[in-house]
Design a protein around this motif. Structure first.
Motif, mmCIF file in Angstrom:
data_model
loop_
_atom_site.group_PDB
_atom_site.id
_atom_site.type_symbol
_atom_site.label_atom_id
_atom_site.label_comp_id
_atom_site.label_asym_id
_atom_site.label_seq_id
_atom_site.Cartn_x
_atom_site.Cartn_y
_atom_site.Cartn_z
ATOM 1 N N VAL A 134 -13.177 72.180 135.189
ATOM 2 C CA VAL A 134 -13.412 73.369 134.449
ATOM 3 C C VAL A 134 -12.020 73.990 134.095
ATOM 4 C CG1 VAL A 134 -14.154 75.438 132.730
ATOM 5 C CG2 VAL A 134 -15.867 72.986 132.948
ATOM 6 N N SER A 135 -12.343 74.345 136.091
ATOM 7 C CA SER A 135 -10.929 74.480 136.896
ATOM 8 C C SER A 135 -9.182 74.448 136.040
ATOM 9 C CB SER A 135 -11.580 74.852 137.966
ATOM 10 O OG SER A 135 -12.462 75.569 138.825
ATOM 11 N N VAL A 136 -9.105 73.102 136.011
ATOM 12 C CA VAL A 136 -8.626 71.560 135.628
ATOM 13 C C VAL A 136 -8.339 72.600 133.936
ATOM 14 C CG1 VAL A 136 -7.625 70.552 135.565
ATOM 15 C CG2 VAL A 136 -8.730 70.334 137.940
ATOM 16 N N VAL A 137 -9.255 73.077 133.415
ATOM 17 C CA VAL A 137 -8.442 73.208 131.769
ATOM 18 C C VAL A 137 -8.553 74.737 131.626
ATOM 19 C CG1 VAL A 137 -10.147 73.859 129.489
ATOM 20 C CG2 VAL A 137 -9.861 71.352 130.929
ATOM 21 N N VAL A 141 -4.534 75.185 129.793
ATOM 22 C CA VAL A 141 -4.846 75.662 128.749
ATOM 23 C C VAL A 141 -3.112 76.731 128.761
ATOM 24 C CG1 VAL A 141 -5.538 77.266 127.195
ATOM 25 C CG2 VAL A 141 -6.434 74.858 127.640
ATOM 26 N N GLY A 142 -3.515 77.425 130.178
ATOM 27 C CA GLY A 142 -3.138 78.813 130.862
ATOM 28 C C GLY A 142 -1.297 78.424 130.547
ATOM 29 N N VAL A 143 -1.038 76.714 131.267
ATOM 30 C CA VAL A 143 0.330 76.373 131.695
ATOM 31 C C VAL A 143 1.174 75.655 130.122
ATOM 32 C CG1 VAL A 143 1.829 74.342 132.342
ATOM 33 C CG2 VAL A 143 -0.242 75.548 133.988
ATOM 34 N N SER A 281 0.115 79.891 137.920
ATOM 35 C CA SER A 281 -0.474 79.026 137.017
ATOM 36 C C SER A 281 -0.187 77.872 137.261
ATOM 37 C CB SER A 281 -0.670 78.552 135.967
ATOM 38 O OG SER A 281 -0.945 80.524 135.949
ATOM 39 N N ILE A 282 1.338 77.354 137.120
ATOM 40 C CA ILE A 282 1.448 75.503 136.799
ATOM 41 C C ILE A 282 1.423 74.669 138.922
ATOM 42 C CG2 ILE A 282 3.914 74.291 136.934
ATOM 43 C CD1 ILE A 282 4.752 76.081 135.269
ATOM 44 N N ILE A 283 1.832 75.413 139.401
ATOM 45 C CA ILE A 283 1.591 75.438 140.795
ATOM 46 C C ILE A 283 0.395 75.018 140.887
ATOM 47 C CG2 ILE A 283 1.876 75.575 143.227
ATOM 48 C CD1 ILE A 283 4.482 77.288 142.538
ATOM 49 N N LEU A 321 -13.865 73.847 125.062
ATOM 50 C CA LEU A 321 -12.289 74.212 126.281
ATOM 51 C C LEU A 321 -11.840 74.883 126.483
ATOM 52 C CD1 LEU A 321 -13.732 70.868 128.062
ATOM 53 C CD2 LEU A 321 -14.231 72.999 128.596
ATOM 54 N N PHE A 322 -10.950 74.925 125.393
ATOM 55 C CA PHE A 322 -9.473 75.859 124.901
ATOM 56 C C PHE A 322 -9.559 77.280 124.881
ATOM 57 C CE2 PHE A 322 -7.480 77.837 121.366
ATOM 58 C CZ PHE A 322 -5.587 77.818 121.969
ATOM 59 N N TRP A 323 -10.680 77.442 124.199
ATOM 60 C CA TRP A 323 -10.758 79.679 124.013
ATOM 61 C C TRP A 323 -11.299 79.051 125.231
ATOM 62 C CZ3 TRP A 323 -8.300 81.543 120.482
ATOM 63 C CH2 TRP A 323 -8.673 81.286 119.261
#
Length: 405
Positions: A134-137, A141-143, A281-283, A321-323
């Motif tokens: 979930v942390s990866v999700v 989404v932010g990236v 966020s990307i890193i 997951l998206f929201w």
């Protein structure tokens, strides 16, 4: 005062040397000691040397543009009087005059989005207990959001070089670690308990500011943090959902976010907050993917996804997951924008006050039962934060007054 209007290609003198016309000859107006600087395009009118259409100023003019700026600004205003040289200063913007209102708006939106995120996040963990994935999700989404924003130019992507990357990597690692451990704690214990533990963040922030950055923290501020520590301890001892995994994870998150706040403030000297958080966020996404694959990958493939879909359905699972990822990115973006406007310690205090809202809403939404001692401990911790905030604001105000004197 009598005025004359000249139309079309009438020559005029530089403003410092213009004089009132001394005589008339056959309806034409002449200027004494006039020095032409070129013609005005068709339709450009002059009133005593003042151009009503500043866009028509000739490029061939030998007069410096700065000389004409006051008159041009005055001429552009329809309400301006006829006397030359009485240009008005542009009014100060509302938010420039009252910056605390804009800062308050940032804090409000930060709190509001964080409450929504925490509620949605906990609901997901109730049927999908995989915090690493979930942390990866959240970050993924932010990236995507950042890449789309850059593509449309809102905001324009700031360039990055090797030196800036070196500044951002520690920030991103702390962000990734703090984010993952927060989610592990959320999945293991009640949301209210995790945020009660994370109320200790000002204590860690003050410690890092003094012992890492070398900033002197007054004794009164240290003493004001004592109720926070005592209150959190009281709440932890009788918390019904207590377990060591949730407690330790929340403490690690405190330390990680403390260093993220400090290093982010340093990195902002070269990068605006929006681009800063985008690169972080990307890193951080690349940092979080390996542990998610190693620790949860096999379980997810074997039964994790199937169990979640069987409980809530594919559409709800994906949209949830998206929201939750979108709200996570937006509230952190607002938190980063707020950090840009205030000092790290002030940001930490605001972060604790935010937890008051989260704790209250989580108790109402999830119906979490808390013991009397937990409630008293939480109240003591919040009171300590209030005292700390007051003393901090008073010290900062005294410093400003001292500099002004």
């Amino acid at each position: 005062m009598e005025s004359r209007v000249l139309s079309r290609a009438t020559a005029f003198a530089p403003l410092p040397y213009q004089r009132k016309p001394s005589h008339r000859e056959n309806g034409a107006v002449s200027f004494v000691s006039a020095r032409p600087i070129g013609a005005v395009s068709e339709g450009g009118n002059l009133i005593w040397g003042r151009q009503l259409r500043p866009a028509l100023l000739l490029e061939a003019s030998p007069i410096k543009r700065e000389i004409l700026k006051p008159c041009l600004a005055a001429a552009s205003s329809p309400a301006q009087g006829d006397s030359a040289g009485d240009a008005k200063v542009a009014p100060i913007g509302f938010f420039d005059k009252y910056p605390f209102i804009l800062t308050g708006f940032f804090f409000f939106m930060w709190y509001f989005l964080n409450v929504i995120f925490n509620i949605m996040n906990k609901k997901i963990y109730n049927y999908f207990p995989y915090p690493y994935f979930v942390s990866v999700v959240h970050l993924g989404v932010g990236v995507v959001y950042c890449l789309i924003s850059w593509a449309v130019g809102l905001p324009k992507r700031a360039p990055i070089d090797a030196n800036l990357l070196k500044l951002l990597i520690p920030v991103a690692v702390c962000h990734a670690l703090g984010h993952v451990t927060s989610n592990v704690s959320f999945a293991a214990v009640a949301v209210s308990f995790t945020h009660t533990i994370k109320a200790l963040e000002p204590f860690f922030n003050a410690s890092a500011s003094q012992f890492v950055l070398g900033q002197s923290i007054p004794l009164s501020l240290w003493l004001s943090l004592a109720p926070v520590v005592i209150g959190v301890s009281m709440a932890s001892l009788t918390e019904l959902s207590f377990n060591w995994l949730g407690f330790i994870s929340a403490m690690i998150s405190n330390i990680s976010f403390t260093y993220r706040s400090i290093y982010s403030k340093k990195a902002m000297t070269d990068l605006d907050s929006t681009n800063l958080y985008a690169y972080i966020s990307i890193i951080a996404l690349f940092v979080c993917i390996p542990p998610a694959l190693i620790l949860e990958g096999p379980q997810l493939i074997k039964y994790g996804f199937n169990d979640a879909i069987a409980k809530v359905g594919l559409v709800k699972f994906v949209t949830d997951l998206f929201w939750v990822g979108l709200f996570y990115h937006l509230y952190n973006q607002l938190a980063t924008n707020t950090l840009e406007r205030v000092a790290p310690l002030t940001h930490a205090v605001g972060n604790v006050l935010k937890r008051v809202f989260v704790i209250g809403f989580s108790i109402v939404i999830f119906g979490n039962k808390i013991s009397t001692q937990t409630g008293i401990g939480t109240a003591i911790a919040i009171a300590g934060v209030a005292i700390y905030s007051y003393l901090k604001a008073k010290i900062e105000e005294e410093k400003r007054q001292g500099k002004a004197a």
